[in-house]
Design a protein around this motif. Structure first.
Motif, PDB file in Angstrom:
ATOM      1  N   GLU A  93       2.142   4.190  -4.085  1.00 46.81           N
ATOM      2  CA  GLU A  93       2.807   4.705  -2.883  1.00 46.81           C
ATOM      3  C   GLU A  93       2.202   3.981  -1.699  1.00 46.81           C
ATOM      4  N   GLU A  94       2.706   4.235  -0.515  1.00 49.42           N
ATOM      5  CA  GLU A  94       2.206   3.535   0.661  1.00 49.42           C
ATOM      6  C   GLU A  94       0.684   3.633   0.745  1.00 49.42           C
ATOM      7  N   ASP A  95       0.039   2.494   0.854  1.00 52.17           N
ATOM      8  CA  ASP A  95      -1.423   2.385   0.974  1.00 52.17           C
ATOM      9  C   ASP A  95      -2.193   2.895  -0.236  1.00 52.17           C
ATOM     10  N   HIS A  96      -1.569   2.951  -1.401  1.00 51.87           N
ATOM     11  CA  HIS A  96      -2.275   3.337  -2.623  1.00 51.87           C
ATOM     12  C   HIS A  96      -1.869   2.384  -3.757  1.00 51.87           C
ATOM     13  N   TYR A  97      -2.846   1.642  -4.253  1.00 51.14           N
ATOM     14  CA  TYR A  97      -2.626   0.635  -5.294  1.00 51.14           C
ATOM     15  C   TYR A  97      -3.605   0.852  -6.426  1.00 51.14           C
ATOM     16  N   GLU A  98      -3.164   0.529  -7.639  1.00 52.43           N
ATOM     17  CA  GLU A  98      -4.026   0.626  -8.808  1.00 52.43           C
ATOM     18  C   GLU A  98      -4.092  -0.756  -9.450  1.00 52.43           C
ATOM     19  N   GLU A  99      -5.315  -1.273  -9.657  1.00 49.35           N
ATOM     20  CA  GLU A  99      -5.459  -2.602 -10.261  1.00 49.35           C
ATOM     21  C   GLU A  99      -5.057  -2.536 -11.724  1.00 49.35           C
TER      22      GLU A  99
END
Length: 80
Positions: A72-78
């Motif tokens: 979601e906006e400003d949330h990333y998972e490597e």
């Protein structure tokens, strides 16, 4: 979902877009601020097309730095 692939150099990012766009829907974007990696550019692809994009990078010997799932906006998972 959207995936973001990062690169160590602008040269690699541009080459990735040039070769991947022939086979998958992709776009070169500025690196999201929450991700501190690489050259400042990233390749955006849809998650179902990620494997095909990665195959193109491998076939063309274009190194990538990392891959992220855009949750979601400003949330990333490597993921790579």
């Amino acid at each position: 979902m959207i995936c973001i692939i990062t690169f160590l150099s602008t040269h690699h990012a541009i080459a990735a877009e040039r070769h991947c766009e022939k086979q998958v829907l992709c776009r070169l974007i500025p690196l999201p601020p929450r991700i501190s990696a690489g050259c400042g550019l990233a390749l955006k692809v849809q998650q179902p097309e990620l494997a095909e994009a990665m195959q193109v990078l491998a076939e063309r010997d274009i190194p990538h730095q990392a891959g992220y799932l855009w949750i979601e906006e400003d949330h990333y998972e490597e993921i790579l």
